[in-house]
Design a protein around this motif. Sequence first.
Motif, PDB file in Angstrom:
ATOM      1  N   MET A 185       0.835  -1.168   0.000  1.00  9.68           N
ATOM      2  CA  MET A 185       0.000   0.000   0.000  1.00  9.68           C
ATOM      3  C   MET A 185       0.887   1.241   0.000  1.00  9.68           C
ATOM      4  SD  MET A 185      -2.927   1.188   2.729  1.00  9.68           S
ATOM      5  CE  MET A 185      -1.872   1.243   4.147  1.00  9.68           C
ATOM      6  N   ALA A 186       0.547   2.216  -0.852  1.00  9.12           N
ATOM      7  CA  ALA A 186       1.292   3.466  -0.902  1.00  9.12           C
ATOM      8  C   ALA A 186       1.051   4.255   0.375  1.00  9.12           C
ATOM      9  CB  ALA A 186       0.856   4.288  -2.103  1.00  9.12           C
ATOM     10  N   GLU A 187       2.022   5.045   0.775  1.00 14.10           N
ATOM     11  CA  GLU A 187       1.891   5.864   1.961  1.00 14.10           C
ATOM     12  C   GLU A 187       0.930   7.015   1.687  1.00 14.10           C
ATOM     13  OE1 GLU A 187       4.653   8.709   4.691  1.00 14.10           O
ATOM     14  OE2 GLU A 187       5.542   6.868   3.906  1.00 14.10           O
ATOM     15  N   MET A 188       0.027   7.259   2.609  1.00 15.65           N
ATOM     16  CA  MET A 188      -0.914   8.359   2.464  1.00 15.65           C
ATOM     17  C   MET A 188      -0.242   9.653   2.882  1.00 15.65           C
ATOM     18  SD  MET A 188      -4.487   6.798   3.940  1.00 15.65           S
ATOM     19  CE  MET A 188      -3.853   5.891   5.357  1.00 15.65           C
ATOM     20  N   ASN A 189      -0.605  10.753   2.205  1.00 16.20           N
ATOM     21  CA  ASN A 189      -0.102  12.062   2.618  1.00 16.20           C
ATOM     22  C   ASN A 189      -1.060  13.157   2.168  1.00 16.20           C
ATOM     23  OD1 ASN A 189       0.618  13.017  -0.051  1.00 16.20           O
ATOM     24  ND2 ASN A 189       2.375  11.671   0.048  1.00 16.20           N
ATOM     25  N   ILE A 190      -0.921  14.329   2.779  1.00 17.00           N
ATOM     26  CA  ILE A 190      -1.733  15.498   2.451  1.00 17.00           C
ATOM     27  C   ILE A 190      -0.788  16.629   2.094  1.00 17.00           C
ATOM     28  CG2 ILE A 190      -3.380  17.198   3.340  1.00 17.00           C
ATOM     29  CD1 ILE A 190      -4.374  14.954   5.259  1.00 17.00           C
ATOM     30  N   GLU A 191      -0.955  17.169   0.907  1.00 14.44           N
ATOM     31  CA  GLU A 191      -0.059  18.213   0.432  1.00 14.44           C
ATOM     32  C   GLU A 191      -0.737  19.575   0.281  1.00 14.44           C
ATOM     33  OE1 GLU A 191       1.659  16.624  -3.156  1.00 14.44           O
ATOM     34  OE2 GLU A 191       2.521  14.921  -2.106  1.00 14.44           O
ATOM     35  N   LEU A 192      -1.876  19.776   0.910  1.00 17.08           N
ATOM     36  CA  LEU A 192      -2.567  21.056   0.840  1.00 17.08           C
ATOM     37  C   LEU A 192      -2.026  22.005   1.901  1.00 17.08           C
ATOM     38  CD1 LEU A 192      -6.268  19.839   0.502  1.00 17.08           C
ATOM     39  CD2 LEU A 192      -4.839  20.787  -1.311  1.00 17.08           C
ATOM     40  N   THR A 193      -1.965  23.287   1.573  1.00 19.40           N
ATOM     41  CA  THR A 193      -1.572  24.301   2.553  1.00 19.40           C
ATOM     42  C   THR A 193      -2.773  24.650   3.423  1.00 19.40           C
ATOM     43  OG1 THR A 193      -2.229  26.154   1.145  1.00 19.40           O
ATOM     44  CG2 THR A 193       0.046  25.309   0.872  1.00 19.40           C
ATOM     45  N   LYS A 194      -2.549  25.359   4.499  1.00 20.78           N
ATOM     46  CA  LYS A 194      -3.636  25.784   5.372  1.00 20.78           C
ATOM     47  C   LYS A 194      -4.655  26.599   4.579  1.00 20.78           C
ATOM     48  CE  LYS A 194      -4.680  28.364   9.584  1.00 20.78           C
ATOM     49  NZ  LYS A 194      -4.119  29.021  10.770  1.00 20.78           N
ATOM     50  N   GLU A 195      -4.179  27.500   3.734  1.00 19.46           N
ATOM     51  CA  GLU A 195      -5.076  28.341   2.945  1.00 19.46           C
ATOM     52  C   GLU A 195      -5.905  27.509   1.968  1.00 19.46           C
ATOM     53  OE1 GLU A 195      -1.747  28.970   3.398  1.00 19.46           O
ATOM     54  OE2 GLU A 195      -2.107  30.529   4.911  1.00 19.46           O
ATOM     55  N   GLN A 196      -5.299  26.515   1.337  1.00 17.29           N
ATOM     56  CA  GLN A 196      -6.038  25.645   0.427  1.00 17.29           C
ATOM     57  C   GLN A 196      -7.086  24.838   1.196  1.00 17.29           C
ATOM     58  OE1 GLN A 196      -2.471  23.739  -1.114  1.00 17.29           O
ATOM     59  NE2 GLN A 196      -3.016  24.387  -3.199  1.00 17.29           N
ATOM     60  N   ILE A 197      -6.730  24.351   2.363  1.00 21.55           N
ATOM     61  CA  ILE A 197      -7.669  23.584   3.182  1.00 21.55           C
ATOM     62  C   ILE A 197      -8.876  24.451   3.530  1.00 21.55           C
ATOM     63  CG2 ILE A 197      -8.024  22.517   5.455  1.00 21.55           C
ATOM     64  CD1 ILE A 197      -5.048  21.555   5.216  1.00 21.55           C
ATOM     65  N   GLN A 198      -8.633  25.672   3.964  1.00 22.81           N
ATOM     66  CA  GLN A 198      -9.737  26.557   4.339  1.00 22.81           C
ATOM     67  C   GLN A 198     -10.616  26.884   3.135  1.00 22.81           C
ATOM     68  OE1 GLN A 198      -7.250  29.515   6.226  1.00 22.81           O
ATOM     69  NE2 GLN A 198      -7.880  28.819   8.262  1.00 22.81           N
TER      70      GLN A 198
END
Length: 173
Positions: A1-14
Amino acid sequence: MAEMNIELTKEQIQEYARLYDDPLSDRMKKARGRGHMELDDLIEVARWKWRGKRTENLCRKNTGDEVRKISETCFKEKSDCGRIRKLLELRGVGWPMASVILHFAFDDEYPILDIRAMRSVGGPKSKHYTCKVWEEYVQLCRDTAKMHGISIRQLDKALWAFDRENPNSRMGS
């Protein structure tokens, strides 16, 4: 299984989080405050999570007593895996729907295990959901929310909306 990750910035998340609505929050907080869900609560979760009547009809096969007892045990459980596994005992409840219940009942503790969100982080498809995947995803979301100083609810909405707005872009791929 590939490693999960999140590459969004705080501003993108908001920004992505603003694109998503969440009508179940008050209902599930009240259920947790009571210490259990009622059958009507389960039906509303099914309606919110799934289009069509299939899951709703399956959920209706649970008795009110079953829903109360199982959800009461879930709400008292301390482990992330134990909570979700308990909810899986209900007819019509799979990993995604169980995560919705936990997400809205336990304020800012759990993300929703959703195909859109999982695609956004490079996670597995639903047939590969396990306690290990659940715990890794929960921790990834908790860590990311803490790092950015945002709620898990904001992050969850953003991951869902990111996939909807960017269907060909997979962060975790």
